[in-house]
Design a protein around this motif. Sequence first.
Motif, PDB file in Angstrom:
ATOM      1  N   CYS A  55       0.825  -1.208   0.000  1.00 33.44           N
ATOM      2  CA  CYS A  55       0.000   0.000   0.000  1.00 33.44           C
ATOM      3  C   CYS A  55       0.859   1.257   0.000  1.00 33.44           C
ATOM      4  O   CYS A  55       0.546   2.234  -0.684  1.00 33.44           O
ATOM      5  CB  CYS A  55      -0.941  -0.008   1.198  1.00 33.44           C
ATOM      6  N   ARG A  57       3.949   1.536  -1.202  1.00 30.03           N
ATOM      7  CA  ARG A  57       4.602   1.689  -2.510  1.00 30.03           C
ATOM      8  C   ARG A  57       3.616   2.098  -3.597  1.00 30.03           C
ATOM      9  O   ARG A  57       3.983   2.790  -4.545  1.00 30.03           O
ATOM     10  CB  ARG A  57       5.311   0.394  -2.893  1.00 30.03           C
ATOM     11  N   ALA A  58       2.380   1.637  -3.469  1.00 27.77           N
ATOM     12  CA  ALA A  58       1.356   1.992  -4.447  1.00 27.77           C
ATOM     13  C   ALA A  58       0.704   3.337  -4.138  1.00 27.77           C
ATOM     14  O   ALA A  58      -0.169   3.781  -4.883  1.00 27.77           O
ATOM     15  CB  ALA A  58       0.284   0.907  -4.490  1.00 27.77           C
ATOM     16  N   THR A 101      -3.369 -10.722  -8.550  1.00 26.10           N
ATOM     17  CA  THR A 101      -2.064 -10.150  -8.844  1.00 26.10           C
ATOM     18  C   THR A 101      -1.096 -11.291  -9.135  1.00 26.10           C
ATOM     19  O   THR A 101      -1.444 -12.471  -9.021  1.00 26.10           O
ATOM     20  CB  THR A 101      -1.520  -9.369  -7.640  1.00 26.10           C
ATOM     21  N   LYS A 211      -1.650  -1.563  -9.969  1.00 25.73           N
ATOM     22  CA  LYS A 211      -0.879  -0.855  -8.941  1.00 25.73           C
ATOM     23  C   LYS A 211      -0.202  -1.847  -7.991  1.00 25.73           C
ATOM     24  O   LYS A 211       0.980  -1.702  -7.656  1.00 25.73           O
ATOM     25  CB  LYS A 211      -1.779   0.099  -8.150  1.00 25.73           C
ATOM     26  N   PHE A 212      -0.955  -2.859  -7.537  1.00 23.36           N
ATOM     27  CA  PHE A 212      -0.365  -3.841  -6.630  1.00 23.36           C
ATOM     28  C   PHE A 212       0.669  -4.721  -7.347  1.00 23.36           C
ATOM     29  O   PHE A 212       1.683  -5.083  -6.754  1.00 23.36           O
ATOM     30  CB  PHE A 212      -1.458  -4.695  -5.991  1.00 23.36           C
ATOM     31  N   ALA A 215       3.853  -2.842  -7.374  1.00 26.72           N
ATOM     32  CA  ALA A 215       4.455  -2.797  -6.039  1.00 26.72           C
ATOM     33  C   ALA A 215       5.091  -4.140  -5.686  1.00 26.72           C
ATOM     34  O   ALA A 215       6.179  -4.192  -5.090  1.00 26.72           O
ATOM     35  CB  ALA A 215       3.399  -2.418  -5.007  1.00 26.72           C
TER      36      ALA A 215
END
Length: 240
Positions: A55, A57-58, A101, A211-212, A215
């Motif tokens: 979270c 890093r994103a 992911t 996004k994840f 990251a």
Amino acid sequence: MKHLILSTTALALSAGLAFADTVRMGTEGAYPPYNFINDAGEIDGFEREVGDELCSRAELTCEWVKNDWDSIIPNLVSGNYDTIIAGMSITDERDEVIDFTQDYYPPTASAYVAGSEDVDLEGGIVAAQTATIQAGFIAESGATLVEFATPEETIAAVRNGEADAVFADRDFLVPLVEESGGDLMFVGDPVPLGGGVGMGLRESDTELREKFDAAITSMKEDGTLNELLVKWFGDEVATY
């Protein structure tokens, strides 16, 4: 990692994140060291640390939500939270209902644990957590399957003689065997199941998944993910 057999085919048609201010991270809170509730009553463990770092890093604001394992996918697709980060293996069956992911925990094996070495794994009674592919594997193996709602109950079934052995993720079983003082032991051969652990998301949340994914990639590249794997699972854990 935990392996859920889907009990629903319902899809949430309009439960997409659409980037709310806060991303809600759904976890079981009952599967140490992946996730558990600590003495302060907070969600803790490997996935709490990984999730918080992802979270950050994103650049997302995240909060944690506890949900029972057997309803964790239905409550994701119905919009009760936005991700699943709960030791969930990536499978084709599951991928028909939700999205994933990339993995943040490499594929590992499941294993049997019993109270003695001479148990009958092929024709005996084997405990597994309800709605897992470990349970599905035992159901097709010829052994008698007994299912329980929580992983703790599967271990208790072996200790009290209700089951001859338990079949679960080896990483979950290792500390229990080590702490048992010889009362529990690994028996039989490890069984590879699943394709690594990933975050589950609604299929409509493509932007959030991307996004994840980015990251997770950055944590693999700079070694942070390997450090957390070793911290929580020991030096023999599979790493990237």
